[in-house]
Design an enzyme around this catalytic site. Sequence first.
Site: not given
Length: 360
Positions: A205, A311, A342
């Site tokens: 992050r 990211r 994902y």
Amino acid sequence: MNILKVKDRQELDRRTPTMPWYIEKFINFKLPDLSPSSLLEYVRDYDAFLSWLLAEGLAEGPAIRDVKLDELEKLHMDSIDAFRMFLATRPESSNSRTTISRKLSSLRSLFHYLSQIAEDEEFYPLLKRNVMAKVSVKRTSKPKDTAAKLEGKLLQEQEIEEFIRYINEDYGMEVANNKQASYSYANNRTRDTSIVSLILNSGLRVSELVNMNVDDLDLKKQLLYVYRKGKNDETFKTPVYFRQDALRDMQHYLSLRDSQYKAPKREKALFLAIANGKNEGSRMTKRAIQAMVIKYAKRFGKPYLSVHKLRHSFATDYYLRNDLYKTQEQLGHASPETTQIYAHLTDKTMSEAIDRPKEA
């Protein structure tokens, strides 16, 4: 020491006294459990709500800190619906459904505390009537919905390498006729390449990146030590691995860090920038890193890219090679549900699941 949390705590300490006494009481109640960053968001949300009450004549004021408890008790659902509409339509700020839901959740937390936990001297609830108890805050998006929004807006496998190479080489040729852009690029090319390479090869992050110090990097083990989001333990940093592909970029940057950015010995930050009018480098800010990524992304032909989408790009690629729980651990997600994004982004995973042979 988490630099961002220190700054947010200072800002929280500055702003909390501007709130009504019962909000100060709530913030102090939550302080052991929530990070200063989260509580600062609460205070900002309450500031917006109380300012709206004053503007609408639903509270006498004259200042925010003068809004009384009985004025909160007298609020109708029509008022809450009007505030929701205000958040959704005011022209100076484009609040998404997610942002609106978060602000309403902040209010629910406050009203619940005042009506169910906090007591006056006679052991009665501070708030006798809780209008926010009638407000349902729906989950704004499921992992599948989030994945649908991200579809086509991330870097695929070969594009990850292409974007890093573009920053390191091609961008310079494109701005060769622009003296100011060329000068800035020449000074920061190695740093910028290493930052983007590190995100695309570890999934960090931006807040984790900003907080990193030189001592948090172990090149031999390809390991970083970072303060993970949502964890208040200031004595522990989580180890996070990065891929071999980022190693050379990091080594190159480290070899230039001190001389290029004139880093004073007291400055421990890994990534530095020299601010206008300054002679020495200091810790880069979140805003500077975000602006840097957007600058390169636009020239690369993918203007929708951001630090967070980098990211996501890493995470999608990583998930193709690993399982859900390894991906969750690598990204520092508190819940596997977040990581399920994902699974929906990878057609390969979904198609394999359909025809996977039964176990004997």
